[in-house]
Structure formats: structure tokens, C-alpha cells
Design a protein around this motif. Structure first.
Motif, short mmCIF file in Angstrom:
data_model
loop_
_atom_site.label_atom_id
_atom_site.label_comp_id
_atom_site.label_asym_id
_atom_site.label_seq_id
_atom_site.Cartn_x
_atom_site.Cartn_y
_atom_site.Cartn_z
N LYS A 1 65.20 17.34 21.08
CA LYS A 1 65.54 18.01 22.35
C LYS A 1 64.44 17.84 23.39
CE LYS A 1 67.96 21.76 19.91
NZ LYS A 1 67.92 23.23 19.65
N ALA A 2 63.19 17.70 22.94
CA ALA A 2 62.05 17.63 23.86
C ALA A 2 62.04 16.29 24.60
CB ALA A 2 60.75 17.83 23.10
N LYS A 3 61.73 16.32 25.89
CA LYS A 3 61.76 15.12 26.71
C LYS A 3 60.80 14.06 26.22
CE LYS A 3 63.35 17.25 31.02
NZ LYS A 3 63.03 17.49 32.46
N LYS A 4 59.63 14.48 25.72
CA LYS A 4 58.63 13.53 25.26
C LYS A 4 58.43 13.56 23.76
CE LYS A 4 55.98 13.69 29.60
NZ LYS A 4 54.63 13.94 30.20
N GLY A 5 59.33 14.23 23.05
CA GLY A 5 59.23 14.29 21.61
C GLY A 5 58.47 15.51 21.11
N GLY A 6 58.30 15.58 19.79
CA GLY A 6 57.67 16.74 19.18
C GLY A 6 56.16 16.58 19.02
N PHE A 7 55.58 17.54 18.30
CA PHE A 7 54.12 17.59 18.15
C PHE A 7 53.74 17.71 16.67
CE2 PHE A 7 55.26 19.45 22.21
CZ PHE A 7 54.39 18.82 23.10
N GLU A 8 52.60 17.15 16.34
CA GLU A 8 51.95 17.43 15.06
C GLU A 8 50.65 18.13 15.42
OE1 GLU A 8 50.03 15.08 11.26
OE2 GLU A 8 51.85 14.26 12.21
N THR A 9 50.63 19.44 15.20
CA THR A 9 49.59 20.29 15.76
C THR A 9 48.67 20.88 14.70
OG1 THR A 9 51.12 20.91 17.54
CG2 THR A 9 49.15 22.27 17.27
N GLU A 10 47.38 20.78 14.95
CA GLU A 10 46.39 21.46 14.12
C GLU A 10 46.07 22.80 14.79
OE1 GLU A 10 43.51 18.57 14.80
OE2 GLU A 10 44.66 17.01 13.78
N PHE A 11 46.16 23.88 14.03
CA PHE A 11 45.83 25.20 14.55
C PHE A 11 44.48 25.62 13.98
CE2 PHE A 11 50.38 25.06 15.13
CZ PHE A 11 50.58 25.75 16.32
N TYR A 12 43.56 25.96 14.87
CA TYR A 12 42.24 26.43 14.48
C TYR A 12 42.11 27.90 14.89
CZ TYR A 12 41.23 21.45 14.03
OH TYR A 12 41.26 20.14 13.66
N ILE A 13 41.12 28.56 14.34
CA ILE A 13 40.86 29.95 14.72
C ILE A 13 39.36 30.11 14.94
CG2 ILE A 13 40.57 30.84 12.36
CD1 ILE A 13 42.21 33.34 13.33
N THR A 14 38.99 30.94 15.91
CA THR A 14 37.59 31.22 16.17
C THR A 14 37.46 32.64 16.71
OG1 THR A 14 35.57 30.32 17.17
CG2 THR A 14 37.50 30.45 18.59
N CYS A 15 36.27 33.19 16.60
CA CYS A 15 36.02 34.56 17.03
C CYS A 15 35.16 34.58 18.28
CB CYS A 15 35.33 35.35 15.91
SG CYS A 15 36.25 35.37 14.35
N LEU A 16 35.55 35.38 19.26
CA LEU A 16 34.81 35.55 20.50
C LEU A 16 34.09 36.89 20.49
CD1 LEU A 16 37.57 34.46 23.08
CD2 LEU A 16 35.84 33.00 21.97
N ASP A 17 33.04 37.01 21.32
CA ASP A 17 32.43 38.33 21.50
C ASP A 17 33.08 39.01 22.70
OD1 ASP A 17 31.22 37.33 23.90
OD2 ASP A 17 29.52 36.58 22.74
N ALA A 18 32.82 40.29 22.84
CA ALA A 18 33.47 41.07 23.90
C ALA A 18 33.13 40.54 25.29
CB ALA A 18 33.07 42.55 23.77
N GLY A 19 31.91 40.01 25.46
CA GLY A 19 31.52 39.51 26.77
C GLY A 19 32.34 38.32 27.21
N SER A 20 32.78 37.49 26.27
CA SER A 20 33.57 36.31 26.61
C SER A 20 34.94 36.68 27.14
CB SER A 20 33.74 35.42 25.37
OG SER A 20 32.49 35.01 24.86
N VAL A 21 35.46 37.83 26.71
CA VAL A 21 36.81 38.24 27.09
C VAL A 21 36.93 38.39 28.60
CG1 VAL A 21 38.51 40.10 26.91
CG2 VAL A 21 37.26 39.32 24.88
N ARG A 22 35.91 38.91 29.25
CA ARG A 22 35.97 39.18 30.69
C ARG A 22 36.12 37.91 31.52
NH1 ARG A 22 32.03 42.92 28.93
NH2 ARG A 22 30.32 41.48 29.44
N ARG A 23 35.73 36.77 30.98
CA ARG A 23 35.81 35.52 31.73
C ARG A 23 37.17 34.85 31.63
NH1 ARG A 23 30.29 32.87 29.29
NH2 ARG A 23 28.79 34.34 30.20
N LEU A 24 37.98 35.29 30.70
CA LEU A 24 39.24 34.60 30.46
C LEU A 24 40.31 34.99 31.47
CD1 LEU A 24 37.73 33.88 27.90
CD2 LEU A 24 39.82 34.31 26.60
N SER A 25 41.08 33.99 31.90
CA SER A 25 42.19 34.20 32.82
C SER A 25 43.14 33.02 32.69
CB SER A 25 41.69 34.32 34.27
OG SER A 25 41.04 33.12 34.67
N HIS A 26 44.39 33.24 33.05
CA HIS A 26 45.35 32.13 32.95
C HIS A 26 45.17 31.17 34.11
CE1 HIS A 26 48.00 33.81 36.10
NE2 HIS A 26 47.74 34.98 35.56
N ASP A 27 45.76 29.98 34.00
CA ASP A 27 45.46 28.91 34.95
C ASP A 27 46.41 28.85 36.14
OD1 ASP A 27 47.78 27.91 33.85
OD2 ASP A 27 46.87 26.14 32.94
#
Length: 332
Positions: free
Chosen positions: A175-201
Motif C-alpha cells: 500500500k505504501a507509495k515507496k514500499g515498506g521498512f525494515e526498522t531497527e528500534f533502539y532505546i535510550t534514557c534522557l535526563d530531565a534537563g534534555s526534556v525541555r529542549r525537545l519540540s516537534h518539527d
């Protein structure tokens, strides 16, 4: 289309029915995504679950991004930061680590996409590169090399821990216009100070949500968010296993996670032989299920039931189960 394949067992050869859909027009694209976990006290309380009375066991929230409704793939879905491999990922891997392929490239891709989509730098030094650099990297991936040199940093790949790998099912890839994905999912931990810098694009992403695994699953059950199966599977495991934030890295690498971490998860839409699916339910066989054509076990049940009211996982396999491939992927 429907693909029939033969499975030999104690009761002879049995025909299995796999609903494959049309053949995908494009090959699966390599991609990477990262689950960003941060202390719950440093994250905003999500309005999306107000009034649901969710009780969270987790001491952290996960950064989730709502994709733009006009996106060609998974519009309005709530996902983790991530995207397809770019040439720059191999360039950085070669310049910094002396390799051009392998896990390092996937981790660099995940870190770069996290910067573009939500401003998470994931660098080895605490720097704020600002929104202008995010836009430049989004427009031209090779700007990521210039950014690293400008600020004297490199991606903190050692803190990105492999969680699992998913491959888009044939029915969805077609169904996807450019095909599907083979995705690696990683996980990492942030500190509270990093949270304040995050925003959507404000481009591919229209909203940033901080949700505990329990809040995320509750919002999905109440149809308040659209959560794709890979995200649901990851949140379900985090909620069920309930590792504290400090233990996430060791839990991610634990031998007890062999089943989900060490085998590529490509689900197949099936008709269960143990009985019909409930009305309006799609059933996907995961590796280890006896109906899975690549990684079956003799009596294994490992399948995701998807319906409007939510998803449920049915599994009778221990999480440390090691699988052996029975053959290649079925060809359409």
C-alpha cells in the motif's frame, strides 16, 4: 492475494493460509527509530489521557510524535522518532568509527532522525544546536557532518540499546507509495534537563506527546491515538515487564529478551487454525507462532489481534525462546 504453504507436522502435511495482499512494488527500506525515555517528574502531564484514571507503574515517560495527517505513510500515527537510512549515516560511521555498515550506522540514523524530528541531540557532550541546524540537517542530510564538526561532538551510539527489529508486512508494504521498512528500534534514557529542549518539527510531526507505557496503551484503547503495531508491541512489553528507568539498558540486553530482540519481526496476516478470529479482528502471526512461515515452532502461539477497540497479544512462548528459520520468506 492468498498464499498457501505446506507445513509438515505430527498429523501430516497441513495447508496454511496467509493473506499476503498484492506484491510490494519496491524493496523494503532500511530505517531506524529510537525510544526516548525520561524521568516522569521531568515530563509534562499529557492532556490526551486526562480523565481516564490511568495508573502508571513506570517511573518514566516516552517521547511520542504525532505524524502529519497529510503524510504519505501512517498519517496521524503516534510513533517514535525515526526514519530511513541516509548516505550521511555511513559517512559519519566511516569518519568516526572506521566502519560503513552494521549496527553503528543504524544508531547514527536513529540519533540523526531524533535531532531532526524532536531536537534530541543524543551527543557525547551536552550541547543545544538550535532549530536552525535541525532544519538544515532535515533539508540536507550531509549537513549532519558539518554540525558534528562545528560543535565538536559525535553521536552517543553506546547509549542506544537495540530493542527489536520490525519488517513491514507485505499487505502494508504494497500500500505504501515507496514500499515498506525494515526498522531497527533502539532505546535510550534522557535526563530531565534534555526534556525541555525537545519540540516537534512542524513539518513531518505536528505534536509531541510524553506518555508512560500505560498512558499510551490506554489512549490507544480509547481510540484517542493511532498506535501502529510495532509501537504497541514495544509499549506493551515495557508495561508488562515494568523495568525502572535505571534498569532499561540492562533489561534491553538481557538474555531473557531473545525472542523479541534477536529475531526480525515480520508479521503475517493469518486465518488461525485454532478457531476463527472475532468479528472485525485481523490476526498477525509473529515469529514463533506455528503458523509463521519463516520462524515457526511446533505448537507456538504468538500473534497480535488487532481490532477497533485495541490490540491484544496472545503468546505461549517463554521470552528467552531461541528460534530457527524453517526457510526463506514466501514469495508472492
Amino acid at each position: 492475494s492468498v498464499l498457501y504453504w505446506k507445513k509438515k507436522g505430527g498429523e501430516g502435511t497441513m495447508a496454511m493460509k496467509l493473506f499476503m495482499g498484492a506484491a510490494p512494488k519496491f524493496p523494503w527500506r532500511k530505517s531506524a527509530s529510537v525510544v526516548l525515555a525520561a524521568p516522569i517528574e521531568g515530563t509534562p502531564t499529557p492532556k490526551v489521557v486526562e480523565g481516564l484514571g490511568v495508573v502508571s507503574k513506570s517511573d518514566y515517560r516516552i517521547c511520542m510524535l504525532k505524524r502529519h495527517g497529510n503524510s504519505s505513510y501512517m498519517g496521524n500515527a503516534v510513533v517514535f522518532p525515526g526514519g530511513v537510512y541516509d548516505r550521511v549515516d555511513s559517512v559519519v560511521a566511516k569518519e568516526v568509527w572506521g566502519v560503513e555498515e552494521g549496527a553503528v550506522v543504524g544508531k547514527i540514523c536513529a540519533a540523526r532522525e531524533a535531532l531532526e524530528e524532536c531536537g534530541a541531540g543524543l551527543f557525547d557532550k551536552d550541547v543545544d544546536v538550535g532549530r536552525d541546524w535541525r532544519r538544515r540537517v532535515h533539508k540536507d542530510g550531509m549537513q549532519y557532518v558539518r554540525l558534528l564538526k562545528e560543535f565538536g561532538v559525535k553521536p552517543r551510539v553506546e547509549d542506544l540499546h537495540l530493542w527489536c527489529r520490525f519488517k513491514t508486512p507485505d499487505v502494508e508494504a504494497a500500500k505504501a507509495k515507496k514500499g515498506g521498512f525494515e526498522t531497527e528500534f533502539y532505546i535510550t534514557c534522557l535526563d530531565a534537563g534534555s526534556v525541555r529542549r525537545l519540540s516537534h518539527d512542524d513539518a513531518e510531526v505536528t505534536q509531541l506527546l510524553w506518555l508512560t507505557p500505560e498512558e499510551c496503551l490506554a489512549a490507544q484503547r480509547h481510540n484517542l491515538i493511532y498506535l501502529p503495531p510495532p509501537q504497541w508491541t514495544i509499549m506493551h512489553e515495557l508495561s508488562t515487564a515494568a523495568p525502572p528507568l535505571s534498569a532499561i539498558p540492562s533489561y534491553a540486553a538481557s538474555p531473557s529478551r531473545t525472542l523479541i530482540r534477536d529475531h526480525l519481526i515480520k508479521p503475517y496476516l493469518i486465518v488461525p487454525t485454532s478457531g476463527p478470529s472475532p468479528e472485525g479482528t485481523r490476526t498477525m502471526a509473529y515469529p514463533g507462532d506455528h503458523l509463521h512461515p519463516v520462524y515457526p515452532t511446533p505448537t507456538g502461539i504468538r500473534r497480535l489481534h488487532i481490532k477497533k477497540s485495541g490490540m491484544t497479544m496472545e503468546c505461549n512462548l517463554p521470552p528467552d525462546t531461541k528460534l530457527s528459520a524453517a526457510g526463506p520468506e514466501p514469495k508472492l
